[in-house]
Design an enzyme around this catalytic site. Structure first.
Site, short mmCIF file in Angstrom:
data_model
loop_
_atom_site.label_atom_id
_atom_site.label_comp_id
_atom_site.label_asym_id
_atom_site.label_seq_id
_atom_site.Cartn_x
_atom_site.Cartn_y
_atom_site.Cartn_z
N ASP A 57 0.33 -1.28 -0.09
CA ASP A 57 0.00 -0.12 0.11
C ASP A 57 0.93 1.48 -0.10
O ASP A 57 1.82 0.83 0.43
CB ASP A 57 -1.45 0.22 1.11
CG ASP A 57 -1.51 -1.05 1.29
OD1 ASP A 57 -1.85 -2.48 1.11
OD2 ASP A 57 -2.96 -0.70 2.02
N HIS A 59 -1.04 4.56 -0.38
CA HIS A 59 -2.05 5.52 0.11
C HIS A 59 -2.04 7.41 0.01
O HIS A 59 -1.31 7.86 1.12
CB HIS A 59 -2.66 5.33 1.46
CG HIS A 59 -3.31 3.61 1.39
ND1 HIS A 59 -4.92 3.92 0.48
CD2 HIS A 59 -2.84 2.97 2.18
CE1 HIS A 59 -5.38 2.37 1.45
NE2 HIS A 59 -4.12 2.26 1.64
N ASP A 85 -3.75 0.11 -3.23
CA ASP A 85 -4.06 1.33 -2.54
C ASP A 85 -3.03 2.01 -2.66
O ASP A 85 -2.15 2.35 -1.66
CB ASP A 85 -3.89 0.46 -1.21
CG ASP A 85 -5.29 0.05 -0.70
OD1 ASP A 85 -6.47 -0.49 -1.69
OD2 ASP A 85 -5.36 -0.66 0.36
N ASP A 88 -6.07 7.62 -1.54
CA ASP A 88 -7.13 7.70 0.02
C ASP A 88 -6.33 7.70 1.06
O ASP A 88 -4.76 7.12 0.94
CB ASP A 88 -7.87 6.33 0.31
CG ASP A 88 -9.33 6.26 -0.29
OD1 ASP A 88 -9.18 7.41 -0.96
OD2 ASP A 88 -10.13 4.96 -1.12
N ARG A 89 -7.01 8.20 1.81
CA ARG A 89 -5.97 8.79 3.92
C ARG A 89 -4.83 10.03 3.64
O ARG A 89 -4.64 10.29 4.14
CB ARG A 89 -5.24 7.83 3.94
CG ARG A 89 -6.33 6.32 4.35
CD ARG A 89 -6.68 6.43 5.82
NE ARG A 89 -7.97 5.38 6.07
CZ ARG A 89 -7.98 3.82 6.24
NH1 ARG A 89 -7.67 3.08 5.22
NH2 ARG A 89 -9.22 3.54 6.47
N ASN A 117 -8.72 -2.32 -2.76
CA ASN A 117 -9.52 -2.27 -2.32
C ASN A 117 -9.65 -1.06 -2.92
O ASN A 117 -11.51 -0.73 -2.60
CB ASN A 117 -10.35 -3.12 -1.33
CG ASN A 117 -9.44 -2.56 -0.33
OD1 ASN A 117 -7.85 -2.72 -0.27
ND2 ASN A 117 -10.34 -2.14 1.00
N HIS A 118 -8.93 -0.22 -2.68
CA HIS A 118 -9.25 1.54 -2.11
C HIS A 118 -9.58 1.24 -3.95
O HIS A 118 -9.99 2.99 -3.86
CB HIS A 118 -8.32 1.67 -1.72
CG HIS A 118 -8.59 2.34 -0.06
ND1 HIS A 118 -8.99 3.07 0.47
CD2 HIS A 118 -8.27 1.13 0.80
CE1 HIS A 118 -8.80 3.21 1.71
NE2 HIS A 118 -8.61 1.43 2.17
N HIS A 167 -3.64 -7.79 -3.42
CA HIS A 167 -3.39 -6.83 -3.50
C HIS A 167 -4.30 -7.87 -1.44
O HIS A 167 -3.57 -7.78 -0.17
CB HIS A 167 -4.77 -6.02 -2.96
CG HIS A 167 -5.32 -5.17 -2.05
ND1 HIS A 167 -3.77 -4.23 -1.39
CD2 HIS A 167 -5.50 -4.36 -0.86
CE1 HIS A 167 -4.38 -3.40 -0.56
NE2 HIS A 167 -5.49 -3.61 -0.20
N ARG A 214 -13.82 -7.00 8.01
CA ARG A 214 -13.87 -6.01 7.63
C ARG A 214 -15.40 -5.97 6.58
O ARG A 214 -15.28 -5.02 6.85
CB ARG A 214 -12.48 -6.17 6.47
CG ARG A 214 -11.11 -5.67 6.86
CD ARG A 214 -10.55 -6.12 5.51
NE ARG A 214 -8.91 -6.56 6.76
CZ ARG A 214 -8.34 -4.89 5.94
NH1 ARG A 214 -8.62 -4.44 5.81
NH2 ARG A 214 -6.35 -5.45 5.95
N HIS A 241 -2.46 -4.74 1.98
CA HIS A 241 -3.75 -4.30 2.60
C HIS A 241 -3.53 -4.87 4.43
O HIS A 241 -4.76 -3.78 4.95
CB HIS A 241 -4.62 -5.84 2.07
CG HIS A 241 -6.15 -5.98 2.87
ND1 HIS A 241 -6.18 -4.85 2.15
CD2 HIS A 241 -6.79 -6.92 2.97
CE1 HIS A 241 -7.99 -4.95 2.76
NE2 HIS A 241 -8.07 -6.18 3.04
#
Length: 309
Positions: A57, A59, A85, A88-89, A117-118, A167, A214, A241
């Site tokens: 990730d 991010h 990923d 995001d964040r 998944n993002h 991922h 999750r 992940h």
């Protein structure tokens, strides 16, 4: 546009992005269109040759991605595999994902980018990428170009027939790599089913399949990993992940490794990041790194939920 002219333009875009300067909306649009042409030819289980450097990730932590390239080697000098990923964040999802996609278009044989998944319309509306696109471009078009592109990203990769990269993790609906090859990936990440599981599942200390906390995917035990690896002639499942404090973490008697490449995740977790170098004999070594020194953070108004996806 003539291929040579486009390549020259692409090199200018990459130079600009390396300075953390975003592209224009129309440039992003043509970049994403070109990327679709390339990704549509890739498999759900994309074959990758070693040597390769495997990353987890990122991010939107752009300056830390720069640090990753400083430590692992520039693209295309180093062959890279990113396990999803990108957005995001972090504060720089736009620049981060644009750069990775630009590198993919420019050096398609030297960089592989998988879906996390993002990389989904739904998740990015909650965890920052949508808002960032709105803030930086004044409308949602760039968000739409990228989220449409995300549907084309390969789900998994196979390094030299032996190391399986993805991922999230395994799925009770999938026994073989051929099952994955047969999936229709050109869609938003579903809420359940095999494609969802590949992007959401986690290894667990308990054996068998379990319900994931999750709310998507499953937990899977060492018995599952061993069976899957044996059935498919694999030596290792490499996945991302999950935040791991050292940047990488072995589990399931070294049948599974987790790699996480966002140091000091969310600018507050205090973790190291890591990447995994596979040499031309598939021998692995891990490179750990700390956050790059950062400039002043942009002002972010909305606080996102504290749940670690």
């Amino acid at each position: 546009m003539d291929e040579k002219v486009f390549t020259k333009e692409l090199d200018q875009w990459i130079e600009q992005l390396n300075e953390c300067k975003q592209l224009s909306e129309s440039q992003v649009k043509s970049l994403c269109e070109k990327a679709k042409e390339i990704l549509t030819k890739e498999s759900n289980v994309q074959e990758v040759r070693c040597p390769v450097t495997v990353c987890g990730d990122v991010h939107g932590q752009f300056h830390d991605l720069m640090e990753l390239f400083r430590i692992g080697g520039k693209s295309p000098d180093t062959n890279y595999l990113f396990m999803g990923d990108y957005v995001d964040r972090g504060y720089y999802s736009v620049e981060t994902v644009t750069l990775l996609v630009a590198l993919k278009v420019r050096y398609r044989e030297r960089i592989t980018i998988l879906r996390g998944n993002h990389e989904s319309r739904q998740i990015t509306q909650v965890y920052g990428f949508y808002d960032e696109c709105l803030r930086k471009y004044g409308n949602a078009n760039v968000w739409k170009y990228f989220t449409d592109l995300f549907d084309y990203l390969p789900l998994t990769a196979l390094v030299d027939g032996q190391i399986f990269c993805l991922h999230g993790g395994l799925s009770p609906s999938i026994d073989t790599l051929d099952h994955i090859r047969a999936l229709d990936r050109l869609q938003e990440v579903p809420h359940e089913g095999p494609m969802c599981d590949l992007l959401w599942s986690d290894p667990d200390d308990r054996g068998g399949w379990g319900i994931s906390p999750r709310g998507a995917g499953y937990t899977f035990g060492q018995d599952i990993s061993e069976t899957f690896n044996h059935a498919n002639g694999l030596t290792l499942v490499s996945r991302a992940h999950q935040l791991v404090m050292e940047g990488y973490n072995w589990c399931h008697d070294r049948n599974v490794v987790t790699i996480f490449s966002a140091p000091n995740y969310c600018y507050r977790c205090g973790n190291q990041a890591a990447i995994m170098e596979l040499d031309d004999t598939l021998k692995y070594s891990f490179l750990q790194f700390d956050p790059a020194p950062r400039r002043g953070e942009p002002h972010v108004t909305r606080r996102t939920p504290d749940y670690f996806l």
